[in-house]
Design a protein around this motif. Sequence first.
Motif, PDB file in Angstrom:
ATOM      1  N   ILE A  46      -4.697   6.028  -1.106  1.00 11.60           N
ATOM      2  CA  ILE A  46      -4.162   4.749  -0.860  1.00 11.60           C
ATOM      3  C   ILE A  46      -4.333   3.885  -1.982  1.00 11.60           C
ATOM      4  O   ILE A  46      -5.334   3.375  -2.478  1.00 11.60           O
ATOM      5  N   ASP A  47      -3.214   3.743  -3.015  1.00  9.73           N
ATOM      6  CA  ASP A  47      -2.737   2.748  -3.919  1.00  9.73           C
ATOM      7  C   ASP A  47      -2.330   1.505  -3.431  1.00  9.73           C
ATOM      8  O   ASP A  47      -1.503   1.388  -2.513  1.00  9.73           O
ATOM      9  N   HIS A  48      -3.014   0.340  -3.870  1.00 11.29           N
ATOM     10  CA  HIS A  48      -2.656  -0.860  -3.124  1.00 11.29           C
ATOM     11  C   HIS A  48      -2.466  -1.777  -4.637  1.00 11.29           C
ATOM     12  O   HIS A  48      -3.145  -1.855  -5.636  1.00 11.29           O
ATOM     13  N   LYS A  49      -1.683  -2.718  -4.149  1.00 11.19           N
ATOM     14  CA  LYS A  49      -1.221  -3.835  -5.262  1.00 11.19           C
ATOM     15  C   LYS A  49      -0.983  -5.290  -4.512  1.00 11.19           C
ATOM     16  O   LYS A  49      -0.081  -5.176  -3.664  1.00 11.19           O
ATOM     17  N   PHE A  50      -1.454  -6.251  -4.972  1.00  9.39           N
ATOM     18  CA  PHE A  50      -1.038  -7.683  -4.687  1.00  9.39           C
ATOM     19  C   PHE A  50       0.131  -8.204  -5.540  1.00  9.39           C
ATOM     20  O   PHE A  50       0.155  -7.821  -6.578  1.00  9.39           O
ATOM     21  N   ARG A  95      -8.955   0.374  -8.103  1.00  8.26           N
ATOM     22  CA  ARG A  95      -8.985   2.017  -7.923  1.00  8.26           C
ATOM     23  C   ARG A  95      -8.486   2.144  -6.675  1.00  8.26           C
ATOM     24  O   ARG A  95      -8.646   1.447  -5.689  1.00  8.26           O
ATOM     25  N   PRO A  96      -8.091   3.332  -6.473  1.00  6.10           N
ATOM     26  CA  PRO A  96      -7.224   3.661  -5.177  1.00  6.10           C
ATOM     27  C   PRO A  96      -8.544   3.848  -4.090  1.00  6.10           C
ATOM     28  O   PRO A  96      -9.579   4.239  -4.475  1.00  6.10           O
ATOM     29  N   ILE A  97      -7.872   3.864  -3.122  1.00  2.00           N
ATOM     30  CA  ILE A  97      -9.111   4.091  -1.701  1.00  2.00           C
ATOM     31  C   ILE A  97      -8.600   5.460  -1.493  1.00  2.00           C
ATOM     32  O   ILE A  97      -7.487   5.809  -1.068  1.00  2.00           O
ATOM     33  N   MET A  99       0.700  -1.265   0.004  1.00  2.00           N
ATOM     34  CA  MET A  99       0.077   0.010  -0.096  1.00  2.00           C
ATOM     35  C   MET A  99       1.039   1.293   0.051  1.00  2.00           C
ATOM     36  O   MET A  99       1.652   1.228   0.605  1.00  2.00           O
ATOM     37  N   GLU A 100       0.608   2.082  -1.063  1.00  2.00           N
ATOM     38  CA  GLU A 100       1.349   3.395  -0.997  1.00  2.00           C
ATOM     39  C   GLU A 100       0.276   4.406  -0.561  1.00  2.00           C
ATOM     40  O   GLU A 100      -0.609   4.858  -1.395  1.00  2.00           O
ATOM     41  N   VAL A 101       0.488   4.986   0.694  1.00  2.00           N
ATOM     42  CA  VAL A 101      -0.314   5.997   1.245  1.00  2.00           C
ATOM     43  C   VAL A 101       0.327   7.407   1.046  1.00  2.00           C
ATOM     44  O   VAL A 101       1.214   7.862   1.563  1.00  2.00           O
ATOM     45  N   ARG A 102      -0.794   8.242   0.282  1.00  2.00           N
ATOM     46  CA  ARG A 102       0.034   9.710   0.164  1.00  2.00           C
ATOM     47  C   ARG A 102      -1.067  10.490   0.994  1.00  2.00           C
ATOM     48  O   ARG A 102      -2.277  10.493   0.824  1.00  2.00           O
TER      49      ARG A 102
END
Length: 479
Positions: A457-461, A471-473, A446-449
């Motif tokens: 929050i961009d997230h990737k498995f 889609r970002p949270i 998770m990349e939290v800006r």
Amino acid sequence: MQKTETSLPRKSPEELGISSEKVIGFLDALQERGLEAHGFMLLRHGHVAVEGWWDPYAPELPHMLFSLSKSFTSTAIGMAVHEGLLTLDDPVVSYFPEDLPSEVSENLAAMKIRHLLMMGTGHDKDTTDALHDAEDGNWAKAFLALPVPHEPGTHFLYNTGATYMLSAILQKASGQRLLDYLQSRLFEPLGILGPTWETCPRGIHTGGYGLSVTTEDIAKFGQLYLQKGVWHGKRLIEEDWIEEATGKQISNGDGGDSDWAQGYGYQFWRCRHGVYRGDGAFGQFCIVLPEQDAVVAITAGTGDLQGVLNCVWEHLLDAFLPEPVQEDERLSELQERLAKLRLDMPGFEPRSDMEARIGGKIYDLEENRFSLQSFRIDFGEDSACLTFEKEEGDEIITLGRQSWAMGQSPVFGGRDTRTASSFTWKAPDQLLLSIRGVETPFCITMEVRFGEEDIKIDHKFNVSFEADEDRPIVGKAAR
């Protein structure tokens, strides 16, 4: 790793005639090709020659097997055949008279247990989704309701629902659930401790996936098959069953360079080079090499299964020597490599002035597929505490500051599993979180800006059955 009375015996690669240089080449190839391995064991002549786990994964941790579970289910059916509980020519419909559709088609009536085993049921698509969508939770009824357009035995289709039906049939025939049936017959004799298996809504083990055991347990299973079903002088599986189950029962392609087109047995895949295997999604492998008297067990988190097999063929096939090696100058290098295997967490900046402003602050999140309602992170000297609010309760994860912090979370698979988690600062306002499910193939990053009053929050498995992009949270600071 700590050895116990249930562990496999160990010898050095030199004693077993295995080239350390070739094994180093295998480890290098995995790394160079970006193939994420979690555990690896190489056996020869019934002994472990090479073993390693990429930290934070560890030898004592179970690992989700996904479709490698199918080979264990097949084994149970073979045992039940020997005990006279069922035959491979039993019609599938004979076990479910109360769940049959109003009209039983000719092809459905002709479907036998052997057709389930060889993935030759006659369906034209995998039945798994239909089973999961059954509103009453009756997966067998959902399976039997589907059209069967092909004559059973004539058309290969990889069909996880077929393996579930094997589990359901075994339970009807034996009066025991699959896991319980195998406990005294397979798991206890092999020293496989604490295996777990997922169930359907009606409590029947899923069969085609859902088994979790350790890497060494996979190796034991492969060694049992290599030994034609005999373990410590006692026969557990009939030899003729092993020959039948691991031989080609149905064509699944025209060969070539694909190890998914060399023929299929009873829940085992035929491979190139006279090899057979059980395998599961994201790189779970039990590879049996009869000509080399060897077994390879791998747990992993990669989408490139053929790439893993290619590394085995390119490097390990040539590692086996006809006689023990008197002295291998690269053995110490191999041992050092194995001792230092690790999956590095991202490392940028360990700290940011942003921590003082956002620490303990609650951010309300917009609707998202994870059903997360709010985000909060509290920073300590060497760790942080991440809290996601959900309707069913808070999900709290401890993160190490550029180090792995061990914990437990239901974030992977919906039940508590062990996790290893870390955080680092990619930029002064960008927090990078890594959460690994160390009993699974999965890792979420998770990349939290952080903005003035908002959050993204961009997230990737690392691997997933779903689309890569999501889609970002987004959210805003709670007022």
